[in-house]
Motif scaffolding. Structure first.
Motif, PDB file in Angstrom:
ATOM      1  N   ALA A  46       0.833  -1.204   0.000  1.00 21.38           N
ATOM      2  CA  ALA A  46       0.000   0.000   0.000  1.00 21.38           C
ATOM      3  C   ALA A  46       0.867   1.254   0.000  1.00 21.38           C
ATOM      4  CB  ALA A  46      -0.934  -0.001   1.208  1.00 21.38           C
ATOM      5  N   GLU A  47       1.935   1.224   0.772  1.00 16.38           N
ATOM      6  CA  GLU A  47       2.844   2.380   0.831  1.00 16.38           C
ATOM      7  C   GLU A  47       3.548   2.583  -0.513  1.00 16.38           C
ATOM      8  OE1 GLU A  47       4.143   5.705   2.535  1.00 16.38           O
ATOM      9  OE2 GLU A  47       2.769   4.306   3.482  1.00 16.38           O
ATOM     10  N   GLN A  48       3.959   1.489  -1.151  1.00 11.04           N
ATOM     11  CA  GLN A  48       4.603   1.586  -2.468  1.00 11.04           C
ATOM     12  C   GLN A  48       3.627   2.168  -3.500  1.00 11.04           C
ATOM     13  OE1 GLN A  48       5.919  -2.327  -3.491  1.00 11.04           O
ATOM     14  NE2 GLN A  48       7.693  -2.275  -2.128  1.00 11.04           N
ATOM     15  N   ALA A  49       2.397   1.689  -3.468  1.00 10.94           N
ATOM     16  CA  ALA A  49       1.387   2.174  -4.409  1.00 10.94           C
ATOM     17  C   ALA A  49       1.089   3.653  -4.169  1.00 10.94           C
ATOM     18  CB  ALA A  49       0.111   1.352  -4.280  1.00 10.94           C
ATOM     19  N   LYS A  50       1.040   4.039  -2.907  1.00  6.51           N
ATOM     20  CA  LYS A  50       0.777   5.437  -2.554  1.00  6.51           C
ATOM     21  C   LYS A  50       1.899   6.337  -3.080  1.00  6.51           C
ATOM     22  CE  LYS A  50       0.412   8.314   1.556  1.00  6.51           C
ATOM     23  NZ  LYS A  50       0.385   8.313   3.015  1.00  6.51           N
ATOM     24  N   LYS A  51       3.148   5.925  -2.877  1.00 11.17           N
ATOM     25  CA  LYS A  51       4.286   6.724  -3.344  1.00 11.17           C
ATOM     26  C   LYS A  51       4.315   6.808  -4.868  1.00 11.17           C
ATOM     27  CE  LYS A  51       7.306   6.055   0.615  1.00 11.17           C
ATOM     28  NZ  LYS A  51       8.523   5.449   1.136  1.00 11.17           N
ATOM     29  N   LEU A  52       4.012   5.715  -5.528  1.00 10.16           N
ATOM     30  CA  LEU A  52       4.010   5.691  -6.984  1.00 10.16           C
ATOM     31  C   LEU A  52       2.926   6.624  -7.545  1.00 10.16           C
ATOM     32  CD1 LEU A  52       5.400   4.333  -9.406  1.00 10.16           C
ATOM     33  CD2 LEU A  52       3.643   2.583  -9.309  1.00 10.16           C
ATOM     34  N   ALA A  53       1.752   6.619  -6.924  1.00  7.61           N
ATOM     35  CA  ALA A  53       0.662   7.482  -7.382  1.00  7.61           C
ATOM     36  C   ALA A  53       0.953   8.952  -7.064  1.00  7.61           C
ATOM     37  CB  ALA A  53      -0.648   7.057  -6.741  1.00  7.61           C
ATOM     38  N   ALA A  54       1.617   9.211  -5.948  1.00  3.70           N
ATOM     39  CA  ALA A  54       1.916  10.590  -5.545  1.00  3.70           C
ATOM     40  C   ALA A  54       2.994  11.217  -6.419  1.00  3.70           C
ATOM     41  CB  ALA A  54       2.328  10.617  -4.083  1.00  3.70           C
ATOM     42  N   GLN A  55       3.729  10.424  -7.186  1.00  3.94           N
ATOM     43  CA  GLN A  55       4.756  10.963  -8.078  1.00  3.94           C
ATOM     44  C   GLN A  55       4.157  11.765  -9.228  1.00  3.94           C
ATOM     45  OE1 GLN A  55       7.074   7.620  -9.346  1.00  3.94           O
ATOM     46  NE2 GLN A  55       8.214   7.489  -7.415  1.00  3.94           N
ATOM     47  N   ASP A  56       2.906  11.510  -9.551  1.00  6.68           N
ATOM     48  CA  ASP A  56       2.228  12.253 -10.619  1.00  6.68           C
ATOM     49  C   ASP A  56       2.045  13.700 -10.163  1.00  6.68           C
ATOM     50  OD1 ASP A  56       0.550  13.279 -12.577  1.00  6.68           O
ATOM     51  OD2 ASP A  56      -0.642  11.443 -12.714  1.00  6.68           O
ATOM     52  N   PRO A  57       2.545  14.675 -10.920  1.00 11.02           N
ATOM     53  CA  PRO A  57       2.453  16.071 -10.484  1.00 11.02           C
ATOM     54  C   PRO A  57       1.021  16.605 -10.438  1.00 11.02           C
ATOM     55  CG  PRO A  57       3.366  15.929 -12.699  1.00 11.02           C
ATOM     56  CD  PRO A  57       3.256  14.535 -12.177  1.00 11.02           C
ATOM     57  N   ARG A  58       0.095  15.931 -11.123  1.00  8.44           N
ATOM     58  CA  ARG A  58      -1.297  16.373 -11.116  1.00  8.44           C
ATOM     59  C   ARG A  58      -2.057  15.909  -9.880  1.00  8.44           C
ATOM     60  NH1 ARG A  58      -2.610  13.684 -16.752  1.00  8.44           N
ATOM     61  NH2 ARG A  58      -1.591  12.038 -15.592  1.00  8.44           N
ATOM     62  N   ALA A  60      -2.590  15.796  -5.959  1.00  7.14           N
ATOM     63  CA  ALA A  60      -2.255  16.566  -4.763  1.00  7.14           C
ATOM     64  C   ALA A  60      -1.937  15.640  -3.592  1.00  7.14           C
ATOM     65  CB  ALA A  60      -3.410  17.492  -4.392  1.00  7.14           C
ATOM     66  N   GLU A  61      -2.691  14.540  -3.490  1.00  4.32           N
ATOM     67  CA  GLU A  61      -2.497  13.600  -2.386  1.00  4.32           C
ATOM     68  C   GLU A  61      -2.977  12.226  -2.841  1.00  4.32           C
ATOM     69  OE1 GLU A  61      -3.825  13.293   2.317  1.00  4.32           O
ATOM     70  OE2 GLU A  61      -4.353  15.057   1.145  1.00  4.32           O
ATOM     71  N   ALA A  62      -2.374  11.190  -2.305  1.00  3.14           N
ATOM     72  CA  ALA A  62      -2.752   9.824  -2.651  1.00  3.14           C
ATOM     73  C   ALA A  62      -2.865   8.988  -1.383  1.00  3.14           C
ATOM     74  CB  ALA A  62      -1.734   9.199  -3.593  1.00  3.14           C
ATOM     75  N   VAL A  63      -3.753   8.004  -1.411  1.00  2.00           N
ATOM     76  CA  VAL A  63      -3.911   7.063  -0.310  1.00  2.00           C
ATOM     77  C   VAL A  63      -4.133   5.681  -0.920  1.00  2.00           C
ATOM     78  CG1 VAL A  63      -6.405   7.408  -0.093  1.00  2.00           C
ATOM     79  CG2 VAL A  63      -5.110   6.632   1.879  1.00  2.00           C
ATOM     80  N   ALA A  64      -3.595   4.649  -0.255  1.00  2.00           N
ATOM     81  CA  ALA A  64      -3.721   3.289  -0.787  1.00  2.00           C
ATOM     82  C   ALA A  64      -3.935   2.294   0.341  1.00  2.00           C
ATOM     83  CB  ALA A  64      -2.481   2.915  -1.579  1.00  2.00           C
ATOM     84  N   VAL A  65      -4.709   1.256   0.035  1.00  2.00           N
ATOM     85  CA  VAL A  65      -4.947   0.144   0.954  1.00  2.00           C
ATOM     86  C   VAL A  65      -4.800  -1.134   0.143  1.00  2.00           C
ATOM     87  CG1 VAL A  65      -6.614  -0.964   2.491  1.00  2.00           C
ATOM     88  CG2 VAL A  65      -6.549   1.520   2.342  1.00  2.00           C
ATOM     89  N   ALA A  66      -4.019  -2.083   0.651  1.00  2.81           N
ATOM     90  CA  ALA A  66      -3.796  -3.356  -0.043  1.00  2.81           C
ATOM     91  C   ALA A  66      -4.274  -4.505   0.832  1.00  2.81           C
ATOM     92  CB  ALA A  66      -2.324  -3.529  -0.369  1.00  2.81           C
ATOM     93  N   VAL A  67      -5.185  -5.302   0.284  1.00  4.05           N
ATOM     94  CA  VAL A  67      -5.702  -6.487   0.975  1.00  4.05           C
ATOM     95  C   VAL A  67      -5.664  -7.646  -0.003  1.00  4.05           C
ATOM     96  CG1 VAL A  67      -7.708  -7.522   2.078  1.00  4.05           C
ATOM     97  CG2 VAL A  67      -7.203  -5.125   2.459  1.00  4.05           C
ATOM     98  N   ASP A  68      -5.058  -8.755   0.440  1.00  2.00           N
ATOM     99  CA  ASP A  68      -4.871  -9.931  -0.405  1.00  2.00           C
ATOM    100  C   ASP A  68      -4.189  -9.520  -1.714  1.00  2.00           C
ATOM    101  OD1 ASP A  68      -5.982 -11.597   1.516  1.00  2.00           O
ATOM    102  OD2 ASP A  68      -8.000 -11.417   0.703  1.00  2.00           O
TER     103      ASP A  68
END
Length: 146
Positions: A46-58, A60-68
């Protein structure tokens, strides 16, 4: 004679349709037990996905949850960038899909979904049961569809 037949039919009808008869027949059958696996909450993915999505300059903020094998990502997009929500979702989905090819990825730019995912991400570290997390994420997934 007719009167006895009518009373007899009513008696049989009332006795046959009583709720007690149904309860007895249901309790006689063994209830199948369904054993489900504990859903696995993966905060590292989830943290990796959040950081990857937050790299997009468009974004403002990203949040991620990973289950299974599912990753839910909420993106907060502000101002002029809101005009390009579809392309932002698609670009982030493609980046996440290449990074996590064996996972089911769900990306949303909806503010309500973002807030719900943010609540889930904050509540995850051991505070709620994994079954509850999975149940709430399934509801969020249904909200994403419609």
């Amino acid at each position: 004679m007719k009167r006895c037949m009518v009373v007899g039919c009513l008696f049989i009808l009332l006795v046959g349709c009583s709720p007690q008869a149904k309860e007895k027949s249901q309790s006689a059958e063994p209830q199948p037990t369904v054993q489900t696996q504990q859903p696995k909450v993966d905060t590292a993915k989830a943290e990796q996905a959040k950081k990857l999505a937050a790299q997009d300059p468009r974004v403002a903020e990203a949040v991620a949850v990973a289950v299974d094998q599912k990753i839910f990502v909420g993106l907060k997009v502000e101002n002029f960038n809101r005009l390009r929500l579809e392309s932002i979702r698609k670009d982030n989905f493609d980046k996440l899909k290449t990074r996590f090819p064996n996972h089911e990825i769900h990306v949303s730019t909806d503010t309500k979904i973002f807030n719900q995912l943010q609540k889930q991400a904050k509540a995850l570290p051991g505070k709620i049961q994994p079954q509850q997390v999975k149940k709430q994420l399934d509801k969020i997934h249904e909200d994403m569809k419609g």
